[in-house]
Write a protein that holds these residues in place. Structure first.
Motif, short mmCIF file in Angstrom:
data_model
loop_
_atom_site.label_atom_id
_atom_site.label_comp_id
_atom_site.label_asym_id
_atom_site.label_seq_id
_atom_site.Cartn_x
_atom_site.Cartn_y
_atom_site.Cartn_z
N ARG A 1 2.64 2.50 -2.17
CA ARG A 1 2.75 3.20 -3.30
C ARG A 1 1.73 4.30 -3.46
N LYS A 2 0.64 4.16 -2.66
CA LYS A 2 -0.48 5.14 -2.81
C LYS A 2 -0.33 6.29 -1.78
N VAL A 3 0.80 6.16 -0.93
CA VAL A 3 0.96 7.16 -0.03
C VAL A 3 2.39 7.79 0.15
N PRO B 1 -8.99 13.90 -8.49
CA PRO B 1 -7.54 13.50 -7.79
C PRO B 1 -6.37 13.91 -9.10
N PHE B 2 -5.42 14.27 -8.96
CA PHE B 2 -4.34 14.43 -9.84
C PHE B 2 -3.07 13.71 -9.46
N PRO B 3 -2.25 13.07 -10.20
CA PRO B 3 -1.10 12.46 -9.80
C PRO B 3 0.01 13.31 -9.49
N ILE C 1 3.22 12.43 -9.51
CA ILE C 1 4.26 12.38 -10.40
C ILE C 1 4.41 13.47 -11.48
N GLY D 1 0.66 -1.30 0.08
CA GLY D 1 -0.01 0.00 -0.23
C GLY D 1 0.85 1.30 0.23
N GLU E 1 3.41 6.34 -9.46
CA GLU E 1 2.20 6.58 -10.35
C GLU E 1 0.78 6.71 -9.77
N GLU E 2 0.64 5.76 -8.70
CA GLU E 2 -0.58 5.82 -7.83
C GLU E 2 -0.75 6.72 -6.73
N LEU E 3 0.33 7.50 -6.54
CA LEU E 3 0.23 8.54 -5.31
C LEU E 3 -0.49 9.78 -6.13
N MET E 4 -1.70 10.12 -5.32
CA MET E 4 -2.51 11.07 -5.84
C MET E 4 -3.04 12.35 -5.02
N TYR E 5 -3.13 13.53 -5.32
CA TYR E 5 -3.59 14.55 -4.59
C TYR E 5 -5.01 14.33 -4.56
#
Lengths: 486, 486
Positions: free
Chosen positions: B313-315, B353-355, B357, B311, B340-344
């Motif tokens: 990669r999401k945070v 949400p916006f990546p 990266i 998990g 890539e999975e980390l999103m604003y």
């Protein structure tokens, strides 16, 4: 799931694909994969084997839809949302790549991004080889250096200023060695903060404007004017000899000024820079003077440093670089001069003026750790007597390139500017769109240039051609341009 | 003179001398000379000969007092005024220099700033030598590289993550090569902007807090708590196994977390990091995980990357560096991974949400121009089979150093932490002031350490001793410490 944001995958991918356009090297980021991390929870390795969303859902049916589309609760920096499209040069790189994909046999010549092409003189690379070798020995090893740069290099740069003119007055401790002017622009902006107002030449090097937007100094981008609100764009065109009309220029805190100019190739005269310094002084502004191309100046009536102008030490910071001096675009080495006399209006504990150099020193020590010691050894070699001579030869080569291009363009009746004191030719196509001319030259002559409008609305109707290229490519490009426009 | 600020020289110099305390290398900035630029107007060269204000006034009596004390009208960035004293390490450097000035014959051993001392293995420097040589040839020359780093190095770093664990899932395009972790911290802060809230371990590496202050994320410094308001300090002490009590930690947007920790040397366990990731996920926070010391981990129960945790990669963003892996403190090379999975939470045109990266890519392309190509060649050599082996030997040497220091300190009854999975020993002096202990060790044993309180109030009562040193110095230091505290 209170703190999570949910969205429909469809909406997400449509909004993403329309807004992700930065940089060639990340273009292989898959949006789909950005929304299929659930596989990680099933099996760390299976993520790689999953090639479509459908497959993923089948494999990981135990995961909820919510899990799959998790987003943090951190809000995106709104200043970044203001930025338009990609940074100019990655955009050009993308168009170039698309052209090559379409015409795989085309012999494309790149005169777009101003990237040096000729080998670095060996007297300079030897300095770097020796340093690299030294790092493997007990005597030659060094770890952290001063964040501001190594003493001998700071002194050598100060001596370069003395050589330019005994009036520059630059001191070694005012020289901050860095990994390049672009990086220093960002650090200067971080130092100035979000409350300053800025002016830029129009057209100008995109990093001034983009870093200003990122730091929150601007308002939104105005589609009709192609300008960000709160930035003052100082029009520089053939009509005003590429020097802004200061009588109609409002006061701003910061004035970015590049001479010889990228992209127009115009080098300001003594008289013009005296006017600029006097304007800044009258307004209490700070000039950030970019002299990254000063070594290309051949004409003695044009200063190579802002500090040749009396009083400049009180109003100007100068940024410069070894990139175009010695082909260090990949080696990464530059510097910034902040004179001790340059003072903020306030900032000391009693509200009195405060020296800018102290805050710049703080930025450099807190958010930077010195340029690579190997690059610094290269810089020192550049400024040795032999290195300087070799560097001048290298610059002389590119000057000949410019001259070949200018002659060719003029021979077919095109109007060109720049080129004499700069490695760039600024070609006028009155009434035409820069991007159209860019596309025509790429499509019909297989030459990559830079559309003038990429440097600001004032660049519309122009194309920048870089003289950085192997001689055979420059000669070939000259022929193709003559054929295309002849 | 409407737009100029006047001040009395006396007031100015008194306020300046009390607030200028950054960096050894600028300590030769003369405040007097900052106020004597008038000489420039009389004679460009005479400035150097003027050594006192009085002399200047005599020489340049034609200039008015107003001319001499000009300041711009640009306001100082108020966030910089919030910063306390100097950056920690320059401050230590200054105390070291003062000690040496007082005791010129003392054989001072520096175990303060964590600066590598051993030569870089030649298999790695050969990579850099070859690159430097190549730059002098037509075939080997390269100019601007991708701002995100060269493809082969990004891939080699990705492979390093695969080697750590097949579960990390890092992809080459998520790896951004840079000139070091400290620089990336500043770029990350520039990306996050001024509206985010942050949490840091207390004690922690000062760059997290200082860059946060500079970006305006904090309030003022609170003298009573020795903390900046709006930053949450997560106490890490022997009582909680140097892992924060997350049940009493408020939500922040960003959590800086360093493991193995600088300065405490504590390396978090799998269970602790799972707790951290789950905490971040629950709160929608982003973890900035600093793994610059991960190569020192010897204990398999402690992850070397945050991406070993499901998990993450999401945070989480991970920053790391070759500095302590291969003695690259002066060469400058590091990297940051943004999955890539980390999103604003928001940021796309429709508010979805916006990546992250994409914004980090924008920062890298706009305010950075790639790490030195020579340093990158060195990084690639580090990650070759032979290079990796040589690097592990180098790290093994420093591990032996740590063990020598720990044994010595324990033999005289001192309580130490860290050291097992990190090149730092965190020595406890309960009830004593860190700076007092620092001064005592410097004064009586001629050893430079780092006072724990320099890393935050939670470091009070501790001193950090670095194991980066030549073996004979480490042995000598161990003897002196035994004598001092035995």
């Amino acid at each position: 799931m209170a703190a999570q944001t949910l969205l429909s995958s469809a909406a997400a991918s449509s909004s993403l694909s329309s807004s992700f356009e930065d940089g060639e090297s990340t273009k292989n980021v898959s949006f789909l994969s950005a929304f299929s991390p659930a596989a990680l929870h099933c099996n760390g390795r299976s993520n790689r084997r999953i090639s479509s969303k459908k497959t993923q859902v089948v494999r990981c049916s135990v995961k909820t839809q919510e899990e799959q589309i998790y987003a943090t609760q951190v809000k995106r920096n709104p200043n970044f949302a203001k930025l338009q499209a990609g940074y100019l040069f990655p955009e050009i790189g993308r168009r170039r790549a698309a052209h090559i994909a379409k015409h795989p046999d085309a012999k494309v010549i790149s005169l777009g991004i101003g990237d040096t092409t000729e080998p670095i003189p060996s007297v300079i690379t030897d300095g770097m080889k020796n340093k690299a070798h030294g790092l493997s020995t007990l005597e030659g090893y060094s770890g952290y250096g001063a964040e501001q740069g190594e003493g001998p290099l700071r002194t050598a740069i100060q001596q370069l200023y003395s050589k330019i003119s005994p009036h520059t007055g630059v001191k070694p401790n005012e020289v901050f060695v860095s990994d390049g002017a672009k990086c220093d622009i960002a650090r200067l902006q971080m130092m100035f903060g979000s409350d300053v107002t800025i002016a830029v030449q129009d057209p100008s090097y995109p990093a001034y404007v983009d870093s200003s937007v990122m730091m929150g100094q601007t308002g939104l981008y105005q589609t009709h004017s192609q300008q960000y609100s709160k930035i003052h764009y100082m029009k520089c065109s053939p009509e005003n000899d590429f020097f802004p009309d200061l009588s109609s220029t409002p006061r701003t805190d910061i004035i970015f000024f590049c001479s010889p100019n990228n992209p127009t190739g115009a080098a300001a005269t003594f008289q013009q820079l005296e006017e600029l310094v006097s304007f800044a002084k009258r307004n209490g502004s700070i000039i950030v003077y970019d002299s990254a191309y000063s070594i290309y100046i051949t004409d003695d009536s044009r200063p190579k440093s802002i500090y040749e102008i009396p009083g400049a030490r009180k109003v100007a910071i100068e940024i410069s670089s070894f990139s175009k001096f010695a082909g260090f675009t990949g080696v990464r080495l530059g510097w910034t001069v902040v004179p001790e006399e340059l003072m903020y209006a306030d900032g000391s504990p009693l509200g009195e003026p405060f020296p800018v150099i102290k805050d710049f020193n703080r930025v450099m020590t807190t958010s930077f750790n010195g340029a690579s010691n190997i690059a610094q050894a290269g810089g020192l070699a550049c400024l040795s007597e032999e290195g300087w001579k070799a560097m001048e030869d290298l610059v002389g080569f590119y000057r000949e390139n410019v001259s070949i291009l200018v002659t060719a363009l003029k021979s077919v009746g095109l109007t060109t500017y720049g080129g004499e004191n700069a490695p760039y030719v600024w070609v006028h196509f009155p009434g035409q769109s820069s991007w159209d001319v860019f596309a025509k030259i790429l499509e019909e002559a297989n030459i990559v240039t830079t559309p003038g409008s990429g440097f600001g609305p004032g660049g519309e109707g122009f194309v920048r051609i870089s003289a950085f290229g192997h001689r055979e490519n420059i000669l070939e490009a000259a022929e193709r341009l003559k054929k295309l426009f002849g």
